[in-house]
Design a protein around this motif. Structure first.
Motif, PDB file in Angstrom:
ATOM      1  N   VAL A 116       0.856  -1.196   0.000  1.00 25.49           N
ATOM      2  CA  VAL A 116       0.000   0.000   0.000  1.00 25.49           C
ATOM      3  C   VAL A 116       0.887   1.239   0.000  1.00 25.49           C
ATOM      4  N   VAL A 117       0.581   2.202  -0.859  1.00 28.17           N
ATOM      5  CA  VAL A 117       1.411   3.411  -0.969  1.00 28.17           C
ATOM      6  C   VAL A 117       0.695   4.675  -0.509  1.00 28.17           C
ATOM      7  N   MET A 118      -0.634   4.604  -0.361  1.00 27.43           N
ATOM      8  CA  MET A 118      -1.406   5.812  -0.073  1.00 27.43           C
ATOM      9  C   MET A 118      -2.664   5.402   0.693  1.00 27.43           C
ATOM     10  N   VAL A 119      -2.971   6.133   1.764  1.00 29.06           N
ATOM     11  CA  VAL A 119      -4.138   5.796   2.587  1.00 29.06           C
ATOM     12  C   VAL A 119      -4.899   7.062   2.949  1.00 29.06           C
ATOM     13  N   THR A 120      -6.190   6.874   3.209  1.00 28.32           N
ATOM     14  CA  THR A 120      -7.032   7.971   3.678  1.00 28.32           C
ATOM     15  C   THR A 120      -7.997   7.429   4.714  1.00 28.32           C
ATOM     16  N   ASP A 172      -9.936  -0.908  -1.329  1.00 21.18           N
ATOM     17  CA  ASP A 172      -9.090  -0.268  -2.319  1.00 21.18           C
ATOM     18  C   ASP A 172      -9.933   0.767  -3.050  1.00 21.18           C
ATOM     19  N   ILE A 173      -9.390   1.961  -3.237  1.00 21.93           N
ATOM     20  CA  ILE A 173     -10.130   3.031  -3.897  1.00 21.93           C
ATOM     21  C   ILE A 173      -9.299   3.594  -5.052  1.00 21.93           C
ATOM     22  N   GLN A 174      -9.975   4.349  -5.909  1.00 23.98           N
ATOM     23  CA  GLN A 174      -9.336   4.911  -7.097  1.00 23.98           C
ATOM     24  C   GLN A 174      -9.270   6.434  -7.063  1.00 23.98           C
ATOM     25  N   PHE A 175      -9.855   7.026  -6.035  1.00 22.69           N
ATOM     26  CA  PHE A 175      -9.873   8.487  -5.912  1.00 22.69           C
ATOM     27  C   PHE A 175      -9.756   8.812  -4.432  1.00 22.69           C
ATOM     28  N   CYS A 176      -8.618   9.341  -4.046  1.00 20.96           N
ATOM     29  CA  CYS A 176      -8.328   9.688  -2.661  1.00 20.96           C
ATOM     30  C   CYS A 176      -8.424  11.209  -2.512  1.00 20.96           C
ATOM     31  N   LYS A 210      -1.693   8.373 -10.267  1.00 16.74           N
ATOM     32  CA  LYS A 210      -0.238   8.204 -10.322  1.00 16.74           C
ATOM     33  C   LYS A 210       0.240   7.273  -9.221  1.00 16.74           C
ATOM     34  N   ALA A 211      -0.320   7.412  -8.024  1.00 14.55           N
ATOM     35  CA  ALA A 211       0.073   6.545  -6.917  1.00 14.55           C
ATOM     36  C   ALA A 211      -0.286   5.094  -7.199  1.00 14.55           C
ATOM     37  N   MET A 212      -1.424   4.857  -7.857  1.00 13.38           N
ATOM     38  CA  MET A 212      -1.852   3.496  -8.161  1.00 13.38           C
ATOM     39  C   MET A 212      -0.863   2.787  -9.086  1.00 13.38           C
TER      40      MET A 212
END
Length: 259
Positions: A116-120, A172-176, A210-212
């Motif tokens: 995982v590279v990005m979380v919200t 998992d999401i596509q828009f943070c 980009k993060a994905m």
């Protein structure tokens, strides 16, 4: 107790008192973090820059950077990239406050999930009612539905907001949302932060895409922040058309999807 090496950035354009409240709440509730906080005043038209400098003068690990021109949301955040020496980097809006160690929880999640590279976290209004946080990649009809609130478009908005999923569980999401997320600093640097061709709006959808390309992006509902959510697009024709322009750039870059 483990200390996470964390940096955070907040871009401010007016409303310094709200921003200062947000910074103070994060400093007071990030006990598990060795936190460096950058407050970037984006050439505010009021006295926000001076107020922020007075507020945080002499406060360890808080730096107030005052820009001579308003260079936009993403570009403002990118000004800190050369300074970052953290493991994790948080992007935080001025209208965010917290009442517990959100950063520590999210950093622990990233530690435990190397893919995982990005979380919200959850977003909540100040009265604790929930906001829609988890989203799929935007489509033309889903974004139109968010602005026009027409009945026949609701199914596209619901799909976009992932209302067909159990959002009490990690997803998992596509828009943070750009109002609050944590990313591995190495990834934030590698992808160049935000695309600076967006002045404002939709740059958060873009950076998520980009993060994905580097790993998973995950919604973590076990923790939350309070988000006042000032939606200029509902009150200003100028901001509405600015958002349309950003949508056009996003679709040109990532491909147009009607629904």
């Amino acid at each position: 107790m483990q200390k996470y090496n964390v940096s955070a950035a907040m871009v401010v354009y007016g409303g310094a008192e709200e921003a200062a409240d947000g910074v103070r709440s994060i400093l007071a509730n990030s006990n598990s973090c060795d936190l460096t906080f950058y407050v970037i005043d984006n050439a505010s038209p009021d006295d926000s820059a001076a107020l922020l400098q007075r507020e945080f003068d002499g406060i360890p690990h808080v730096t107030v950077n005052c820009l001579p021109n308003n260079i936009g949301f993403g570009s403002g955040h990118n000004t800190v990239i050369p300074k970052l020496q953290s493991d994790y980097h948080a992007v935080i809006n001025p209208d965010i406050t917290i009442d517990h160690d959100v950063l520590g929880t999210l950093c622990q999640y990233l530690d435990e999930h190397p893919d995982v590279v990005m979380v919200t976290p959850q977003l909540r209004f100040p009265d604790d009612t929930p906001q829609h946080t988890a989203k799929r990649a935007p489509t033309f009809l889903s974004l139109l539905a968010r602005q026009l609130h027409l009945g026949f478009l609701k199914k596209y908005e619901d799909h976009y907001l992932m209302l067909d999923e159990d959002l009490t569980r990690e997803q998992d999401i596509q828009f943070c949302s750009g109002c609050f997320f944590v990313m591995r600093t190495s990834v934030f640097r590698e992808i160049g932060g935000f695309d600076e061709d967006y002045f404002m709006y939709v740059e958060d959808a873009d950076i998520t895409r980009k993060a994905m390309g580097k790993g998973r992006v995950v919604f973590v509902p076990s923790t939350y922040v309070h988000h006042a959510w000032h939606r200029n697009t509902t009150r200003s024709r100028k901001h509405f058309f600015m958002q349309l322009q950003s949508m056009g750039r996003y679709f040109c870059k990532w491909g147009f999807h009607l629904k």
